[in-house]
Design an enzyme around this catalytic site. Structure first.
Site, PDB file in Angstrom:
ATOM      1  N   CYS A   1       6.432  -5.101   0.508  1.00  4.86           N
ATOM      2  CA  CYS A   1       6.558  -3.759  -0.070  1.00  4.86           C
ATOM      3  C   CYS A   1       6.402  -2.682   1.007  1.00  4.86           C
ATOM      4  O   CYS A   1       7.302  -2.493   1.806  1.00  4.86           O
ATOM      5  CB  CYS A   1       5.560  -3.587  -1.217  1.00  4.86           C
ATOM      6  SG  CYS A   1       5.925  -2.158  -2.238  1.00  4.86           S
TER       7      CYS A   1
ATOM      8  N   GLU B   1       1.413 -11.525  -3.233  1.00  3.29           N
ATOM      9  CA  GLU B   1      -0.061 -11.611  -3.184  1.00  3.29           C
ATOM     10  C   GLU B   1      -0.706 -11.277  -4.527  1.00  3.29           C
ATOM     11  O   GLU B   1      -1.899 -11.497  -4.701  1.00  3.29           O
ATOM     12  CB  GLU B   1      -0.608 -10.706  -2.074  1.00  3.29           C
ATOM     13  CG  GLU B   1      -0.641  -9.210  -2.370  1.00  3.29           C
ATOM     14  CD  GLU B   1       0.708  -8.500  -2.177  1.00  3.29           C
ATOM     15  OE1 GLU B   1       1.736  -9.182  -2.028  1.00  3.29           O
ATOM     16  OE2 GLU B   1       0.716  -7.253  -2.184  1.00  3.29           O
TER      17      GLU B   1
ATOM     18  N   GLY C   1       0.877  -1.161   0.000  1.00  2.00           N
ATOM     19  CA  GLY C   1       0.000   0.000   0.000  1.00  2.00           C
ATOM     20  C   GLY C   1       0.910   1.205   0.000  1.00  2.00           C
ATOM     21  O   GLY C   1       2.020   1.130  -0.526  1.00  2.00           O
ATOM     22  N   GLU C   2       0.492   2.289   0.615  1.00  2.91           N
ATOM     23  CA  GLU C   2       1.393   3.427   0.761  1.00  2.91           C
ATOM     24  C   GLU C   2       1.891   3.459   2.203  1.00  2.91           C
ATOM     25  O   GLU C   2       1.098   3.605   3.131  1.00  2.91           O
ATOM     26  CB  GLU C   2       0.684   4.727   0.382  1.00  2.91           C
ATOM     27  CG  GLU C   2       0.572   4.935  -1.120  1.00  2.91           C
ATOM     28  CD  GLU C   2       1.924   4.837  -1.842  1.00  2.91           C
ATOM     29  OE1 GLU C   2       2.918   5.406  -1.336  1.00  2.91           O
ATOM     30  OE2 GLU C   2       2.002   4.178  -2.896  1.00  2.91           O
ATOM     31  N   SER C   3       3.206   3.324   2.383  1.00  4.52           N
ATOM     32  CA  SER C   3       3.735   3.194   3.743  1.00  4.52           C
ATOM     33  C   SER C   3       3.459   4.444   4.575  1.00  4.52           C
ATOM     34  O   SER C   3       3.251   4.350   5.788  1.00  4.52           O
ATOM     35  CB  SER C   3       5.230   2.875   3.709  1.00  4.52           C
ATOM     36  OG  SER C   3       5.950   3.937   3.125  1.00  4.52           O
TER      37      SER C   3
ATOM     38  N   HIS D   1       5.501  -8.217  -4.450  1.00  6.56           N
ATOM     39  CA  HIS D   1       4.131  -8.547  -4.055  1.00  6.56           C
ATOM     40  C   HIS D   1       3.752  -9.987  -4.388  1.00  6.56           C
ATOM     41  O   HIS D   1       3.154 -10.242  -5.431  1.00  6.56           O
ATOM     42  CB  HIS D   1       3.148  -7.622  -4.779  1.00  6.56           C
ATOM     43  CG  HIS D   1       3.281  -6.192  -4.375  1.00  6.56           C
ATOM     44  ND1 HIS D   1       2.769  -5.706  -3.205  1.00  6.56           N
ATOM     45  CD2 HIS D   1       3.872  -5.146  -4.988  1.00  6.56           C
ATOM     46  CE1 HIS D   1       3.035  -4.413  -3.101  1.00  6.56           C
ATOM     47  NE2 HIS D   1       3.707  -4.050  -4.166  1.00  6.56           N
TER      48      HIS D   1
ATOM     49  N   ILE E   1       6.445  -3.122  -7.524  1.00  9.92           N
ATOM     50  CA  ILE E   1       5.696  -1.916  -7.855  1.00  9.92           C
ATOM     51  C   ILE E   1       6.197  -0.749  -7.013  1.00  9.92           C
ATOM     52  O   ILE E   1       6.003  -0.740  -5.801  1.00  9.92           O
ATOM     53  CB  ILE E   1       4.183  -2.143  -7.649  1.00  9.92           C
ATOM     54  CG1 ILE E   1       3.714  -3.235  -8.621  1.00  9.92           C
ATOM     55  CG2 ILE E   1       3.408  -0.857  -7.869  1.00  9.92           C
ATOM     56  CD1 ILE E   1       2.294  -3.656  -8.445  1.00  9.92           C
ATOM     57  N   ARG E   2       6.861   0.192  -7.649  1.00 12.09           N
ATOM     58  CA  ARG E   2       7.477   1.312  -6.905  1.00 12.09           C
ATOM     59  C   ARG E   2       8.123   0.746  -5.637  1.00 12.09           C
ATOM     60  O   ARG E   2       7.924   1.236  -4.539  1.00 12.09           O
ATOM     61  CB  ARG E   2       6.421   2.372  -6.564  1.00 12.09           C
ATOM     62  CG  ARG E   2       5.919   3.139  -7.790  1.00 12.09           C
ATOM     63  CD  ARG E   2       4.716   4.019  -7.463  1.00 12.09           C
ATOM     64  NE  ARG E   2       4.886   4.763  -6.232  1.00 12.09           N
ATOM     65  CZ  ARG E   2       5.430   5.989  -6.141  1.00 12.09           C
ATOM     66  NH1 ARG E   2       5.831   6.611  -7.219  1.00 12.09           N
ATOM     67  NH2 ARG E   2       5.557   6.585  -4.980  1.00 12.09           N
TER      68      ARG E   2
END
Lengths: 293, 209
Positions: free
Chosen positions: B94, B187, B62-64, B185, B149-150
């Site tokens: 991530c 998942e 997600g966004e940390s 990821h 992803i990023r």
């Protein structure tokens, strides 16, 4: 090693789930959004309500806005291109935008063809009013969807209409028999295999956010209840009296959309939200949701 | 919860392990699906009280910055440190990896600060540089399909940290006792072996408790 695969593009949107993506017009607003817990920002020259007020042709923002915003935040930065304007999109990709919104908020550049989004490494998000429109965009390569709603109005009614319709149509398609799917694919103007996937899972193959009229924490929570994976807030935040507090409240209401005590708590003393527009008072030519097909 | 194989309980006649997925923001549903497919019982965790019933916890992608903020706001920092202190395993993917790290490059404050490593956020660049690749992982027979992803990278680890895989000389999977992290990821694919690996960690931890 492969870049720009559908998994990488759709996966990026999966990481936004449960989050709030906020419209920002400069570096300062971007920092406020990030500090409030936004999962991404949309860099714009003007928010939708200002675009409405200004009239004229709305285009891709000045690249310096995007560059400034990218410099100051570590969360992803999105940007808008006009419907069908693949050169604006290529420019945004070259600048390093993390996601491109092919958006009806800007004046369409093409009334027939949307951008061929498979032709890009960067992923796209597109708006839809119904299931057919959503699947047509996904067919063209969109990796994330959002309701169109009616941007810049601060009125949630259109986003609710679009989300309810899409969710209802998903349930309907799931309940069809396989032989009925061919006719439904024709009705919706989408390819059979894509529709078969929807029939089997009961879901869109990409993340679907709410957008277009979210103005309060309760609006955001309402959209989550109706099946949104997350929320875009455009004019709502930086047109409110206290953007910082407002932004935080919307983030928390989106995460805890089933916790009404918490939503009550974060909704206290927020000051006035944006003023808002009654949809029936909107001249048909001003309806952004009717742009695109 | 019934495993696709039809088994109601895990091997060895143990109770099926309950694995929480921190559900504040990010790819929660994907982890829940993967845990179920690997033979565990997934639980979406929104309140600290839910931690008590769990055998392990996943901190998802997600966004940390968002996840970190919401964790602080709702008391998860202390609660998860306590959870970890009981020897219960944590798996961060991530953003979850960033949340678990003791040191984050260019940032003064860490989040949970549990795992002895230094991480760099968005280490590969912007979204257009995101990619997928086949990645060999120590302890798993064939390469896993890793979706970055990023993604963050692990720049430095203490001797207590076991490096499980490297990509272009950079550390992307690691384990320190009951803590497991990946910068990619697992998942997002139909390969559940890393989740099965984590379930095994949860089973071993439960035996030793």
């Amino acid at each position: 090693m492969e870049t720009g695969t559908s998994r990488v593009k759709r996966g990026m949107a999966e990481m936004q789930k449960g989050g709030v993506i906020m419209d920002v017009m400069n570096a300062e607003q971007a920092k406020v959004a990030e500090a409030a817990g936004a999962t991404a920002v949309m860099a714009l020259e003007r928010v939708p309500s200002d675009i409405r007020a200004a009239g004229g042709v709305a285009r891709m923002a000045d690249p310096t806005v995007l560059e400034e915003v990218m410099k100051v935040v570590s969360i992803p930065v999105m940007a808008k291109a006009r419907i069908g304007h693949f050169v604006e999109a290529k420019v945004l990709e070259a600048l390093g935008a993390d996601y491109i919104d092919e958006s009806e908020v800007l004046t369409p550049a093409d009334e027939v063809f949307h951008i061929d989004k498979r032709d890009f490494t960067v992923p796209f998000v597109c708006g839809a009013k119904d299931l057919g429109e959503a699947l047509r965009r996904i067919q063209e390569g969109a990796s994330m969807m959002r309701t169109k709603g009616e941007p810049g109005t601060g009125n949630i009614v259109e986003a609710v209409r679009h989300m309810r319709l899409i969710m209802g149509q998903l349930r309907k398609v799931q309940g069809l028999s396989k032989d009925e799917l061919y006719a439904e694919a024709k009705n919706l103007g989408v390819n059979y295999d894509l529709l078969l996937g929807v029939h089997e899972t009961g879901k869109l193959p990409v993340v679907n956010f709410a957008a277009g009229g979210v103005a309060t924490p309760s609006d955001a929570a309402l959209m989550m209840h109706l099946g949104a994976d997350g929320v875009f807030v455009g004019s709502g935040i930086f047109k409110s009296d206290n953007p910082e507090k407002f932004a935080r409240a919307i983030v928390e209401a989106t995460t805890h959309y089933q916790d009404y005590k918490l939503i009550a708590e974060v909704s206290k003393n927020l000051g006035a939200p944006m003023k808002g527009i009654e949809i029936s008072k909107l001249d048909p030519s001003q309806r952004m949701q009717d742009r695109g097909w | 919860m019934i495993h696709p194989s039809g088994c109601r309980i895990a091997a060895g006649n143990q109770r099926m392990k309950k694995i929480g997925v921190l559900a504040l923001q990010g790819a929660v549903a994907e982890h829940m699906r993967s845990i179920a497919a690997a033979g565990g019982e997934p639980v979406a965790v929104k309140q600290t009280e839910q931690l008590d019933e769990l055998d392990g916890l996943i901190i998802p992608g997600g966004e940390s910055t968002t996840i970190g903020k919401l964790m602080r706001k709702y008391g998860f920092m202390e609660a998860i440190r306590e959870f970890a202190a009981q020897g219960k395993p944590l798996f961060g993917t991530c953003a979850g990896l960033i949340v678990l790290a003791k040191r984050i490059e260019g940032q003064e404050e860490a989040h949970l600060g549990l795992m002895d490593m230094t991480v760099a956020r968005n280490a590969f660049g912007r979204q257009r540089e995101s990619f997928e690749t086949d990645l060999p992982v120590k302890g798993i027979e064939d390469p896993v399909r890793a979706v970055f992803i990023r993604a963050p990278l692990i720049k430095e680890v203490s001797p207590e940290v076991d490096v499980l895989s490297v990509y272009k000389d950079e550390i992307v999977t690691a384990r320190q006792g009951h803590l497991l992290v990946s910068s990619y990821h697992p998942e997002l694919t139909d390969d559940y072996r890393l989740h099965a690996y984590f379930l095994k960690m949860a089973e071993e931890a439960a035996e030793n408790r």
